[in-house]
Design a protein around this motif. Sequence first.
Motif, PDB file in Angstrom:
ATOM      1  N   PHE A   1       0.888  -1.111   0.365  1.00 26.44           N
ATOM      2  CA  PHE A   1      -0.149  -0.273  -0.421  1.00 26.44           C
ATOM      3  C   PHE A   1       0.795   1.685  -0.630  1.00 26.44           C
ATOM      4  O   PHE A   1       0.310   2.333  -0.599  1.00 26.44           O
ATOM      5  CB  PHE A   1      -0.763   0.126   1.253  1.00 26.44           C
ATOM      6  N   SER A   2       2.040   1.003   0.967  1.00 25.50           N
ATOM      7  CA  SER A   2       2.947   2.441   0.413  1.00 25.50           C
ATOM      8  C   SER A   2       3.896   3.046  -1.091  1.00 25.50           C
ATOM      9  O   SER A   2       3.875   4.235  -0.810  1.00 25.50           O
ATOM     10  CB  SER A   2       4.410   2.048   1.192  1.00 25.50           C
ATOM     11  N   LYS A   3       3.637   1.925  -1.772  1.00 24.08           N
ATOM     12  CA  LYS A   3       4.610   1.653  -3.214  1.00 24.08           C
ATOM     13  C   LYS A   3       3.216   2.278  -3.965  1.00 24.08           C
ATOM     14  O   LYS A   3       3.215   3.116  -4.986  1.00 24.08           O
ATOM     15  CB  LYS A   3       4.032   0.181  -3.097  1.00 24.08           C
ATOM     16  N   ILE A   4       1.809   2.305  -3.430  1.00 22.78           N
ATOM     17  CA  ILE A   4       0.556   2.548  -3.604  1.00 22.78           C
ATOM     18  C   ILE A   4      -0.235   4.021  -3.958  1.00 22.78           C
ATOM     19  O   ILE A   4      -1.332   4.230  -4.410  1.00 22.78           O
ATOM     20  CB  ILE A   4       0.096   1.298  -5.026  1.00 22.78           C
ATOM     21  N   ARG A   5       0.449   4.265  -2.927  1.00 25.42           N
ATOM     22  CA  ARG A   5       0.336   5.278  -2.523  1.00 25.42           C
ATOM     23  C   ARG A   5      -1.618   4.976  -1.246  1.00 25.42           C
ATOM     24  O   ARG A   5      -2.186   6.024  -1.687  1.00 25.42           O
ATOM     25  CB  ARG A   5       0.285   6.691  -2.941  1.00 25.42           C
ATOM     26  N   LYS A   6      -1.317   4.345  -0.712  1.00 24.83           N
ATOM     27  CA  LYS A   6      -2.951   3.947  -0.453  1.00 24.83           C
ATOM     28  C   LYS A   6      -3.350   3.344   0.949  1.00 24.83           C
ATOM     29  O   LYS A   6      -3.830   3.111   0.982  1.00 24.83           O
ATOM     30  CB  LYS A   6      -2.975   2.436  -1.432  1.00 24.83           C
ATOM     31  N   SER A   7      -1.871   3.488   1.140  1.00 26.36           N
ATOM     32  CA  SER A   7      -2.008   3.431   3.508  1.00 26.36           C
ATOM     33  C   SER A   7      -2.347   5.593   3.918  1.00 26.36           C
ATOM     34  O   SER A   7      -2.332   6.083   2.960  1.00 26.36           O
ATOM     35  CB  SER A   7      -0.359   3.647   3.783  1.00 26.36           C
ATOM     36  N   ILE A   8      -3.374   4.737   5.036  1.00 28.49           N
ATOM     37  CA  ILE A   8      -3.625   5.509   5.991  1.00 28.49           C
ATOM     38  C   ILE A   8      -2.849   5.936   7.134  1.00 28.49           C
ATOM     39  O   ILE A   8      -2.762   4.886   7.151  1.00 28.49           O
ATOM     40  CB  ILE A   8      -4.966   5.716   6.873  1.00 28.49           C
ATOM     41  N   VAL A   9      -2.430   7.348   7.020  1.00 30.62           N
ATOM     42  CA  VAL A   9      -1.236   7.676   7.970  1.00 30.62           C
ATOM     43  C   VAL A   9      -2.851   8.798   8.897  1.00 30.62           C
ATOM     44  O   VAL A   9      -2.600  10.107   8.587  1.00 30.62           O
ATOM     45  CB  VAL A   9      -0.257   8.003   7.905  1.00 30.62           C
ATOM     46  N   THR A  10      -2.065   8.712  10.301  1.00 26.72           N
ATOM     47  CA  THR A  10      -2.620   9.584  11.131  1.00 26.72           C
ATOM     48  C   THR A  10      -2.030  10.083  12.237  1.00 26.72           C
ATOM     49  O   THR A  10      -1.876  11.118  12.898  1.00 26.72           O
ATOM     50  CB  THR A  10      -3.753   8.830  12.250  1.00 26.72           C
ATOM     51  N   GLY A  11      -0.963   8.696  13.030  1.00 21.86           N
ATOM     52  CA  GLY A  11       0.015   8.732  13.531  1.00 21.86           C
ATOM     53  C   GLY A  11      -0.615   8.356  15.009  1.00 21.86           C
ATOM     54  O   GLY A  11      -2.364   8.447  14.802  1.00 21.86           O
ATOM     55  N   TYR A  12       0.074   8.760  16.029  1.00 22.11           N
ATOM     56  CA  TYR A  12      -0.802   7.715  16.945  1.00 22.11           C
ATOM     57  C   TYR A  12      -2.171   8.736  17.496  1.00 22.11           C
ATOM     58  O   TYR A  12      -1.501   9.872  17.704  1.00 22.11           O
ATOM     59  CB  TYR A  12       0.300   7.639  18.743  1.00 22.11           C
ATOM     60  N   THR A  13      -3.877   8.674  17.644  1.00 23.48           N
ATOM     61  CA  THR A  13      -4.343   9.321  17.652  1.00 23.48           C
ATOM     62  C   THR A  13      -5.124   9.099  19.516  1.00 23.48           C
ATOM     63  O   THR A  13      -5.679  10.321  20.200  1.00 23.48           O
ATOM     64  CB  THR A  13      -6.035   8.697  17.603  1.00 23.48           C
ATOM     65  N   GLY A  14      -3.987   8.296  20.273  1.00 21.26           N
ATOM     66  CA  GLY A  14      -4.242   8.705  21.799  1.00 21.26           C
ATOM     67  C   GLY A  14      -5.871   8.176  22.515  1.00 21.26           C
ATOM     68  O   GLY A  14      -5.747   8.333  23.772  1.00 21.26           O
ATOM     69  N   THR A  15      -6.572   6.989  21.755  1.00 25.73           N
ATOM     70  CA  THR A  15      -7.428   6.325  22.132  1.00 25.73           C
ATOM     71  C   THR A  15      -7.195   4.826  20.764  1.00 25.73           C
ATOM     72  O   THR A  15      -6.346   4.872  20.540  1.00 25.73           O
ATOM     73  CB  THR A  15      -8.536   7.504  21.939  1.00 25.73           C
ATOM     74  N   ASN A  16      -8.236   4.506  21.673  1.00 23.63           N
ATOM     75  CA  ASN A  16      -8.162   3.044  21.475  1.00 23.63           C
ATOM     76  C   ASN A  16      -9.669   2.050  21.514  1.00 23.63           C
ATOM     77  O   ASN A  16     -10.190   1.934  22.507  1.00 23.63           O
ATOM     78  CB  ASN A  16      -7.665   2.573  21.097  1.00 23.63           C
ATOM     79  N   VAL A  17     -10.709   2.369  20.314  1.00 25.22           N
ATOM     80  CA  VAL A  17     -11.727   1.321  20.766  1.00 25.22           C
ATOM     81  C   VAL A  17     -11.983   0.652  19.442  1.00 25.22           C
ATOM     82  O   VAL A  17     -13.128   0.637  18.784  1.00 25.22           O
ATOM     83  CB  VAL A  17     -12.749   2.278  20.364  1.00 25.22           C
ATOM     84  N   ASN A  18     -10.499   0.514  19.608  1.00 27.58           N
ATOM     85  CA  ASN A  18     -11.002  -0.669  18.046  1.00 27.58           C
ATOM     86  C   ASN A  18     -10.624  -0.347  16.270  1.00 27.58           C
ATOM     87  O   ASN A  18     -10.612   0.156  16.446  1.00 27.58           O
ATOM     88  CB  ASN A  18     -11.413  -2.106  18.171  1.00 27.58           C
ATOM     89  N   ASP A  19     -11.013  -1.109  15.887  1.00 27.92           N
ATOM     90  CA  ASP A  19     -10.845  -1.244  14.448  1.00 27.92           C
ATOM     91  C   ASP A  19     -12.085  -1.248  13.920  1.00 27.92           C
ATOM     92  O   ASP A  19     -13.031  -1.755  14.376  1.00 27.92           O
ATOM     93  CB  ASP A  19     -10.034  -2.309  13.138  1.00 27.92           C
ATOM     94  N   ILE A  20     -11.580   0.354  12.516  1.00 30.19           N
ATOM     95  CA  ILE A  20     -13.287   0.769  12.001  1.00 30.19           C
ATOM     96  C   ILE A  20     -13.320   0.154  10.521  1.00 30.19           C
ATOM     97  O   ILE A  20     -12.017   0.209   9.868  1.00 30.19           O
ATOM     98  CB  ILE A  20     -13.775   1.403  12.200  1.00 30.19           C
ATOM     99  N   PHE A  21     -13.934  -0.263   9.576  1.00 28.80           N
ATOM    100  CA  PHE A  21     -14.047  -0.898   8.418  1.00 28.80           C
ATOM    101  C   PHE A  21     -15.975   0.327   7.432  1.00 28.80           C
ATOM    102  O   PHE A  21     -16.323  -0.077   8.334  1.00 28.80           O
ATOM    103  CB  PHE A  21     -14.466  -2.551   8.209  1.00 28.80           C
ATOM    104  N   ILE A  22     -14.988   0.712   6.689  1.00 26.11           N
ATOM    105  CA  ILE A  22     -16.114   1.068   6.259  1.00 26.11           C
ATOM    106  C   ILE A  22     -15.965   0.940   4.566  1.00 26.11           C
ATOM    107  O   ILE A  22     -15.194   1.257   3.681  1.00 26.11           O
ATOM    108  CB  ILE A  22     -15.782   2.488   6.007  1.00 26.11           C
ATOM    109  N   ALA A  23     -17.237   0.670   3.633  1.00 28.86           N
ATOM    110  CA  ALA A  23     -17.186   0.465   2.622  1.00 28.86           C
ATOM    111  C   ALA A  23     -18.498   1.362   1.675  1.00 28.86           C
ATOM    112  O   ALA A  23     -20.094   0.738   2.230  1.00 28.86           O
ATOM    113  CB  ALA A  23     -17.253  -1.073   2.214  1.00 28.86           C
ATOM    114  N   LEU A  24     -18.303   2.212   0.798  1.00 29.35           N
ATOM    115  CA  LEU A  24     -19.601   2.707   0.150  1.00 29.35           C
ATOM    116  C   LEU A  24     -19.371   1.930  -1.041  1.00 29.35           C
ATOM    117  O   LEU A  24     -18.337   1.550  -2.152  1.00 29.35           O
ATOM    118  CB  LEU A  24     -18.975   4.063  -0.161  1.00 29.35           C
ATOM    119  N   ILE A  25     -20.834   1.994  -1.398  1.00 35.82           N
ATOM    120  CA  ILE A  25     -21.401   0.846  -2.540  1.00 35.82           C
ATOM    121  C   ILE A  25     -22.451   2.163  -3.292  1.00 35.82           C
ATOM    122  O   ILE A  25     -22.827   2.288  -2.913  1.00 35.82           O
ATOM    123  CB  ILE A  25     -22.258  -0.324  -2.782  1.00 35.82           C
ATOM    124  N   LYS A  26     -21.589   2.501  -4.224  1.00 32.42           N
ATOM    125  CA  LYS A  26     -23.012   4.163  -5.383  1.00 32.42           C
ATOM    126  C   LYS A  26     -24.059   3.493  -6.110  1.00 32.42           C
ATOM    127  O   LYS A  26     -23.186   2.251  -6.849  1.00 32.42           O
ATOM    128  CB  LYS A  26     -22.184   4.949  -6.128  1.00 32.42           C
TER     129      LYS A  26
END
Length: 448
Positions: free
Chosen positions: A423-448
Amino acid sequence: MAIKNVDELSKTFLHRLALELAEHGLAVADPYNAVKNHVRICNGRICVADNAIDVVGRIHVIGFGKASKRMAMALSDILGDKIIGGVVITPDEESSYGNIRFVKGDHPIPGENTLKSSRALLEYVTSNVLEDDIVFVVVSGGGSALFEVPEDGIDLKDVAWISKELMKRGSDIFELNAVRKRFSKVKGGKLLRFLKCRKVISLIVSDVVGDRLDTIASGPTAPDETTFQDVYTILKRRGLWNELRESMRRIVEMGLEGKIPDTPKSGDKIFEKVLNVIIASNKIVLDSMAKKAREYGFNTLVLTSMLEGEAREVGKVLASIIKNIERYNEPIQKPAAIFAGGETVVTVKGRGIGGRNQELCLSLSISIKSMRNVVALCMGTDGVDGISPAAGAIVDGETYHEGLNQGLDAQEYLENNDSYTYFSKIRKSIVTGYTGTNVNDIFIALIK
């Protein structure tokens, strides 16, 4: 907390919206915002969620966890000088905010900092809290390691040892906490034995799939339904019973014989003064993101906040749901926004760099290749994904082909557990840095 590379990732409306929803979710999970959303002053009373509490005595703030500093700061900003003092244990260096003192603990394994700070917290409440007072307890993930005072005769090194051994031998958080509660003076509702006050208000940020109060930070203000018999069974099953120090084994044996009290259970009068409120969780975040998506005209479906399993296999399952919506408009009609959360795992067989969220996305991108008008992302709300510097990734029907155009075989990278490199090679990684919280992982999918 913003996604740092959001402009680079926002190539279409669907991409922008998916990223906007993710940022909205992070804002809801932010511990400062979460407290502000649940605590306020109303007509001279303190309103917490749907509860209005009279202030008779004084107000104190104690707590522990990776997000507890910002939680305490929010309380200080809301209540001001009504808070006369408090002690909160965090992984950070000692500091103060208003009348609240922050002290340093150890994470993920409790050490001398944890022991010193935990004793300081108990010294504060036993010396300063009076019968008519209110005590706020701010609790978040990491609290089990940051707050610990062992039972008499148990060394902190023993607690650290049993924690490491249980994790090495495959125990989940439920088993781990059940055992640790028996060797602790403060876990499993036992903290309440030190709080001789009128009201205890526990504000909780959940990092546990399913939001079990008895598991988050080992449930310091919640009833514990596990027993000494459960602990004995766990230790035997994990091959640890005969390796225990004599002092630890004796505590379990005395508990089994009824010679020492177990952790307080549901129905115990000690809980009559307690209000436990989960102010941020995976479910709260998913529901809020779904509400936001509906404002854009999308039909929404929250699949689950308890997503578990092997990340690449979960990716295939989520892809199958996307395909069904795209083909049959089921289980919801397009335009559709589906959400899920939880915590998957990766069985590492390769030598790459990645994390569970990016591995899920890589697997999903292979399954949805060539699909138009579909965008999906998966990320950790703490901003950390495995051993990579990314929080997750965003993918669409062209992601697989973008890799091929650069000479990258997505399947090979998946097999090598090298999702971040891909993903870093095709520039699809999401970068936030440490957020200071943790409520596990989130998944989102949008279908137009």
